[in-house]
Design a protein around this motif. Structure first.
Motif, PDB file in Angstrom:
ATOM      1  N   LEU A  99      -4.642  11.794  18.840  1.00  0.00           N
ATOM      2  CA  LEU A  99      -5.302  10.497  18.961  1.00  0.00           C
ATOM      3  C   LEU A  99      -6.648  10.426  18.261  1.00  0.00           C
ATOM      4  CD1 LEU A  99      -4.453   9.622  22.670  1.00  0.00           C
ATOM      5  CD2 LEU A  99      -3.374   8.771  20.603  1.00  0.00           C
ATOM      6  N   SER A 100      -7.242  11.556  17.925  1.00  0.00           N
ATOM      7  CA  SER A 100      -8.540  11.471  17.244  1.00  0.00           C
ATOM      8  C   SER A 100      -8.659  12.520  16.146  1.00  0.00           C
ATOM      9  CB  SER A 100      -9.680  11.633  18.251  1.00  0.00           C
ATOM     10  OG  SER A 100      -9.901  12.992  18.518  1.00  0.00           O
ATOM     11  N   ARG A 101      -9.381  12.136  15.106  1.00  0.00           N
ATOM     12  CA  ARG A 101      -9.597  13.061  13.987  1.00  0.00           C
ATOM     13  C   ARG A 101     -10.384  14.283  14.431  1.00  0.00           C
ATOM     14  NH1 ARG A 101      -9.095  10.163   9.150  1.00  0.00           N
ATOM     15  NH2 ARG A 101      -6.925   9.568   9.190  1.00  0.00           N
ATOM     16  N   LEU A 102     -11.407  14.015  15.261  1.00  0.00           N
ATOM     17  CA  LEU A 102     -12.247  15.104  15.744  1.00  0.00           C
ATOM     18  C   LEU A 102     -11.386  16.105  16.519  1.00  0.00           C
ATOM     19  CD1 LEU A 102     -15.155  16.220  16.177  1.00  0.00           C
ATOM     20  CD2 LEU A 102     -15.180  14.943  18.327  1.00  0.00           C
ATOM     21  N   GLY A 103     -10.531  15.559  17.407  1.00  0.00           N
ATOM     22  CA  GLY A 103      -9.646  16.415  18.193  1.00  0.00           C
ATOM     23  C   GLY A 103      -8.726  17.223  17.300  1.00  0.00           C
ATOM     24  N   GLU A 104      -8.212  16.572  16.256  1.00  0.00           N
ATOM     25  CA  GLU A 104      -7.315  17.267  15.339  1.00  0.00           C
ATOM     26  C   GLU A 104      -8.021  18.453  14.700  1.00  0.00           C
ATOM     27  OE1 GLU A 104      -6.013  14.893  12.110  1.00  0.00           O
ATOM     28  OE2 GLU A 104      -4.706  16.450  11.300  1.00  0.00           O
ATOM     29  N   SER A 170      -3.648  -6.997  15.427  1.00  0.00           N
ATOM     30  CA  SER A 170      -3.723  -8.440  15.204  1.00  0.00           C
ATOM     31  C   SER A 170      -3.442  -9.206  16.498  1.00  0.00           C
ATOM     32  CB  SER A 170      -2.734  -8.862  14.120  1.00  0.00           C
ATOM     33  OG  SER A 170      -1.438  -8.989  14.657  1.00  0.00           O
ATOM     34  N   LEU A 171      -2.794  -8.548  17.466  1.00  0.00           N
ATOM     35  CA  LEU A 171      -2.529  -9.204  18.746  1.00  0.00           C
ATOM     36  C   LEU A 171      -3.691  -9.033  19.709  1.00  0.00           C
ATOM     37  CD1 LEU A 171       1.186  -8.145  19.211  1.00  0.00           C
ATOM     38  CD2 LEU A 171       0.319 -10.382  18.606  1.00  0.00           C
ATOM     39  N   GLY A 172      -4.719  -8.333  19.256  1.00  0.00           N
ATOM     40  CA  GLY A 172      -5.911  -8.217  20.081  1.00  0.00           C
ATOM     41  C   GLY A 172      -5.913  -7.035  21.025  1.00  0.00           C
ATOM     42  N   LEU A 173      -5.032  -6.060  20.789  1.00  0.00           N
ATOM     43  CA  LEU A 173      -5.047  -4.874  21.640  1.00  0.00           C
ATOM     44  C   LEU A 173      -6.265  -4.018  21.318  1.00  0.00           C
ATOM     45  CD1 LEU A 173      -1.332  -3.680  21.572  1.00  0.00           C
ATOM     46  CD2 LEU A 173      -2.535  -4.752  23.458  1.00  0.00           C
ATOM     47  N   GLY A 174      -6.912  -3.511  22.336  1.00  0.00           N
ATOM     48  CA  GLY A 174      -8.028  -2.593  22.131  1.00  0.00           C
ATOM     49  C   GLY A 174      -7.519  -1.185  21.943  1.00  0.00           C
ATOM     50  N   ARG A 175      -8.422  -0.215  21.914  1.00  0.00           N
ATOM     51  CA  ARG A 175      -8.024   1.159  21.658  1.00  0.00           C
ATOM     52  C   ARG A 175      -7.042   1.668  22.714  1.00  0.00           C
ATOM     53  NH1 ARG A 175      -9.033   5.538  18.766  1.00  0.00           N
ATOM     54  NH2 ARG A 175      -9.061   7.545  19.816  1.00  0.00           N
ATOM     55  N   TRP A 176      -7.373   1.419  23.985  1.00  0.00           N
ATOM     56  CA  TRP A 176      -6.486   1.922  25.040  1.00  0.00           C
ATOM     57  C   TRP A 176      -5.188   1.144  25.094  1.00  0.00           C
ATOM     58  CZ3 TRP A 176      -6.656   6.541  26.388  1.00  0.00           C
ATOM     59  CH2 TRP A 176      -7.877   7.231  26.404  1.00  0.00           C
ATOM     60  N   GLY A 177      -5.285  -0.166  24.810  1.00  0.00           N
ATOM     61  CA  GLY A 177      -4.070  -0.969  24.753  1.00  0.00           C
ATOM     62  C   GLY A 177      -3.124  -0.452  23.681  1.00  0.00           C
ATOM     63  N   LEU A 178      -3.695  -0.103  22.526  1.00  0.00           N
ATOM     64  CA  LEU A 178      -2.881   0.428  21.434  1.00  0.00           C
ATOM     65  C   LEU A 178      -2.223   1.738  21.841  1.00  0.00           C
ATOM     66  CD1 LEU A 178      -4.904  -0.124  18.144  1.00  0.00           C
ATOM     67  CD2 LEU A 178      -2.694  -1.072  18.756  1.00  0.00           C
ATOM     68  N   ARG A 180      -1.565   2.804  24.856  1.00  0.00           N
ATOM     69  CA  ARG A 180      -0.595   2.617  25.929  1.00  0.00           C
ATOM     70  C   ARG A 180       0.666   1.884  25.464  1.00  0.00           C
ATOM     71  NH1 ARG A 180      -1.756  -1.058  30.803  1.00  0.00           N
ATOM     72  NH2 ARG A 180       0.452  -1.282  31.203  1.00  0.00           N
ATOM     73  N   HIS A 181       0.477   0.843  24.661  1.00  0.00           N
ATOM     74  CA  HIS A 181       1.630  -0.004  24.338  1.00  0.00           C
ATOM     75  C   HIS A 181       2.286   0.336  23.014  1.00  0.00           C
ATOM     76  CE1 HIS A 181       0.990  -2.592  27.754  1.00  0.00           C
ATOM     77  NE2 HIS A 181      -0.278  -2.705  27.436  1.00  0.00           N
ATOM     78  N   VAL A 182       1.575   1.030  22.143  1.00  0.00           N
ATOM     79  CA  VAL A 182       2.136   1.297  20.823  1.00  0.00           C
ATOM     80  C   VAL A 182       2.289   2.790  20.563  1.00  0.00           C
ATOM     81  CG1 VAL A 182       1.942   0.821  18.370  1.00  0.00           C
ATOM     82  CG2 VAL A 182       1.023  -0.814  20.001  1.00  0.00           C
ATOM     83  N   VAL A 183       1.196   3.541  20.690  1.00  0.00           N
ATOM     84  CA  VAL A 183       1.235   4.943  20.254  1.00  0.00           C
ATOM     85  C   VAL A 183       2.112   5.795  21.168  1.00  0.00           C
ATOM     86  CG1 VAL A 183      -0.141   6.984  19.822  1.00  0.00           C
ATOM     87  CG2 VAL A 183      -1.025   4.756  19.187  1.00  0.00           C
ATOM     88  N   LEU A 184       1.882   5.719  22.475  1.00  0.00           N
ATOM     89  CA  LEU A 184       2.639   6.595  23.377  1.00  0.00           C
ATOM     90  C   LEU A 184       4.135   6.274  23.405  1.00  0.00           C
ATOM     91  CD1 LEU A 184       0.182   7.306  26.313  1.00  0.00           C
ATOM     92  CD2 LEU A 184       0.654   8.618  24.254  1.00  0.00           C
ATOM     93  N   PRO A 185       4.524   4.991  23.525  1.00  0.00           N
ATOM     94  CA  PRO A 185       5.967   4.728  23.472  1.00  0.00           C
ATOM     95  C   PRO A 185       6.572   5.164  22.142  1.00  0.00           C
ATOM     96  CG  PRO A 185       4.775   2.756  24.153  1.00  0.00           C
ATOM     97  CD  PRO A 185       3.753   3.754  23.771  1.00  0.00           C
TER      98      PRO A 185
ATOM     99  N   LEU B 112       2.504  -9.254  24.668  1.00  0.00           N
ATOM    100  CA  LEU B 112       1.674  -8.095  24.340  1.00  0.00           C
ATOM    101  C   LEU B 112       0.290  -8.514  23.829  1.00  0.00           C
ATOM    102  CD1 LEU B 112       1.606  -5.035  24.092  1.00  0.00           C
ATOM    103  CD2 LEU B 112       2.496  -5.269  21.790  1.00  0.00           C
ATOM    104  N   GLY B 113      -0.728  -7.961  24.465  1.00  0.00           N
ATOM    105  CA  GLY B 113      -2.091  -8.197  23.993  1.00  0.00           C
ATOM    106  C   GLY B 113      -2.737  -9.463  24.523  1.00  0.00           C
ATOM    107  N   LEU B 114      -1.979 -10.265  25.295  1.00  0.00           N
ATOM    108  CA  LEU B 114      -2.586 -11.465  25.867  1.00  0.00           C
ATOM    109  C   LEU B 114      -3.554 -11.064  26.972  1.00  0.00           C
ATOM    110  CD1 LEU B 114       0.192 -14.178  26.271  1.00  0.00           C
ATOM    111  CD2 LEU B 114      -1.796 -14.223  24.792  1.00  0.00           C
ATOM    112  N   PRO B 115      -4.692 -11.721  27.048  1.00  0.00           N
ATOM    113  CA  PRO B 115      -5.637 -11.378  28.118  1.00  0.00           C
ATOM    114  C   PRO B 115      -5.102 -11.794  29.484  1.00  0.00           C
ATOM    115  CG  PRO B 115      -6.393 -13.295  26.908  1.00  0.00           C
ATOM    116  CD  PRO B 115      -5.195 -12.793  26.177  1.00  0.00           C
TER     117      PRO B 115
END
Lengths: 269, 264
Positions: A99-104, A170-178, A180-185, B112-115
């Motif tokens: 998840l992070s360059r530093l960690g890598e 572009s959907l407004g996900l923050g770092r943790w949202g990304l 949780r919803h994108v990277v881990l799945p 997804l991503g909605l507040p």
């Protein structure tokens, strides 16, 4: 002159006399019969390899007097603890470096270096560090598991489609949202592959650990049988190892079927 | 319908979340002196652009002219920029590939991503609007190309954007599905009244949909035409045919003689 016509026979119309599964079981069965006959006629002495009949009898005896169930319980427990320990360490390291360059930079080089050490070669060191109790066996299993999970989860994280990350952005996900919803799945298929490899390694590590020194478990039965030339007990133990390995594989397959049903290339039913 | 808060797309150096209230009420996009370079080569070179709220703008250009880069800048996905870029806080993007998360069912993709924690009903409404209410629970892998693109549109619309950015959203669709999808976008735009910026290289698509067609070349908006025709439009309309020739000419393509069309 008109051409001679012939029918195109549908494939289903071609009769199969013997079903496939029956044909496939014939080979192993013949082998078993050959083994039994060799033992009965004395071609294969029982000191070399016990007959299938004797082995079946021994297995049922060991099951009835509770020796085998107890040994299995002890061994399975070792695998589960080692798996859990190695799993937590491996996944945690993979998350840090994935998840992070530093960690890598901090983690990956070290893990890659340690990975090149054959883990079986660590046994003497583990015995010196932890004695001959449960600790070195569990440590050995955990070690084997850690690297497989680390490599596959890390590769899974780094293999997540950059386009999906961008869509998440572009959907407004923050770092943790990304995460949780994108990277881990997205890393889950890799993690499942890692789990499968680690289970295979865990059984292997168990056999190594138990054969070298054990006062309990399947490896203990195996060692004691060696001292008394009980080839029947040895074969029973090997079959148990194989069966437990198959069972573990079955569990992972079921997990995959439940967790990865979204995959486009999933074909199982 | 006035566009509310404007937010500046910051270049990374001066990221401070500063918000700019300016006198551009009624504008959905305001771009001044925008430059975006890749390795010293300016793909967007001192570009100016204004899009009033509610306008349907189509951006045409040859491959590599920077039109997709401009869209990514407006979406806030590319921030290695110089110049001033003002876009609404509420904006949404639909890409050429639907980019649905394969591990989420359609309705979860939409939300997804909605507040907040919007319920399934919100997704169902959006999917109904694009005619996909029968695939709410489907996995993305089971959708056809057109269905996936509609799900992607629903995901953009559920955000109730003041600016909808569409990056060749019909590019990967077959010819028949494309016509349906174009009609759907036109309907949705008329109902929602949001500003739309659609990037494409299909001139006819541009003429069917746009209030204003921009041609991008050399890193700037090199040409623009207004399309004053009521919708739905017919591509056989003489005005559109005339504009088509003009635009193709601008894009460096010689339009075939109109007579060729009539033969068919």
């Amino acid at each position: 002159m008109s051409p001679v016509l012939e029918p195109v026979v549908p494939l289903s119309a071609r009769r199969r006399t013997v079903p496939r599964w029956l044909r496939r079981t014939t080979g192993p069965l013949l082998l078993l019969v050959l083994w039994q006959v060799s033992s009965a006629t004395g071609v294969l002495p029982s000191d070399t390899l016990a007959s299938p009949g004797t082995i079946a009898g021994t297995a049922s005896d060991l099951l009835k007097d509770g020796t085998l169930p107890h040994a299995m319980l002890v061994s399975v427990q070792r695998v589960l603890i080692g798996l859990a320990l190695g799993g937590v360490i491996g996944i945690a390291l993979a998350l840090v470096s994935g998840l992070s360059r530093l960690g890598e930079d901090l983690v990956d080089a070290s893990v890659q270096m340690l990975r090149s050490i054959p883990w079986v070669g660590m046994i003497p060191l583990f015995i010196i560090w932890m004695g001959i109790g449960e600790a070195p066996k569990i440590a050995l299993i955990a070690l084997g598991v850690t690297f497989h999970l680390y490599l596959n989860v890390y590769a899974g994280i780094r293999g997540v489609d950059a386009q999906l990350i961008e869509a998440g952005n572009s959907l407004g996900l923050g770092r943790w949202g990304l995460i949780r919803h994108v990277v881990l799945p997205g890393a889950l298929p890799g993690a499942m592959t890692g789990l499968r490899y680690s289970l295979a390694t865990a059984w292997l590590a168990l056999v190594f650990g138990e054969t070298i020194n054990a006062d309990d478990g399947i490896g203990f039965l195996l060692n004691r049988a060696r001292e008394f030339f009980q080839t029947d007990v040895i074969v029973v133990c090997l079959i148990v190892y194989a069966a437990l390995g198959l069972l573990a594989d079955f569990i992972v397959r079921t997990l995959e079927r439940l967790l990865l049903q979204w995959r486009p290339n999933f074909t199982g039913k | 319908m006035a566009t509310e808060l404007h937010r500046q797309v910051n270049s990374p150096e001066k990221e401070s979340g500063q918000e700019q209230e300016d006198g551009s009420g009624g504008a959905a996009v305001r771009v001044r002196s925008l430059t975006r370079s890749f390795d010293g080569r300016a793909v967007i070179d001192n570009l100016q652009l204004d899009v009033p709220a509610g306008e349907f703008v189509v951006l045409l250009g040859r491959s590599g002219c920077g039109k997709s880069t401009l869209l990514r800048v407006l979406a806030g996905l590319d921030r290695e920029i110089e110049g001033e870029v003002l876009v609404p806080r509420r904006k949404a993007v639909a890409f050429q590939a639907p980019r649905l998360m394969p591990w989420k069912r359609v309705w979860r993709n939409v939300l997804l991503g909605l507040p907040g924690r919007p319920g399934r009903a919100v997704a169902e409404r959006a999917l109904k609007e694009v005619g996909l209410d029968h695939r709410v629970d489907a996995w993305p892998k089971t959708l056809s190309g057109g269905e996936a693109q509609r799900a992607s549109l629903a995901r953009a619309l559920v955000r109730e954007p003041d600016l909808l950015l569409l990056d060749e959203p019909f590019g990967a669709l077959d010819a028949l599905t494309r016509i349906t999808a174009q009609q759907l976008v036109a309907e949705l735009w008329q109902r929602r009244g949001c500003a739309v910026l659609l990037v494409t290289h299909d001139v006819e698509e541009a003429l069917l949909l746009a209030d204003r067609v921009l041609v991008m070349d050399g890193g700037v908006i090199a040409h623009q035409v207004r399309v004053d025709r009521d919708r739905p439009r017919d591509i056989a309309d003489p005005l559109l045919a005339e504009l088509r020739t003009e635009l193709l000419d601008r894009l460096g393509v010689r339009a075939p003689e109109p007579a060729v069309h009539k033969v068919a």
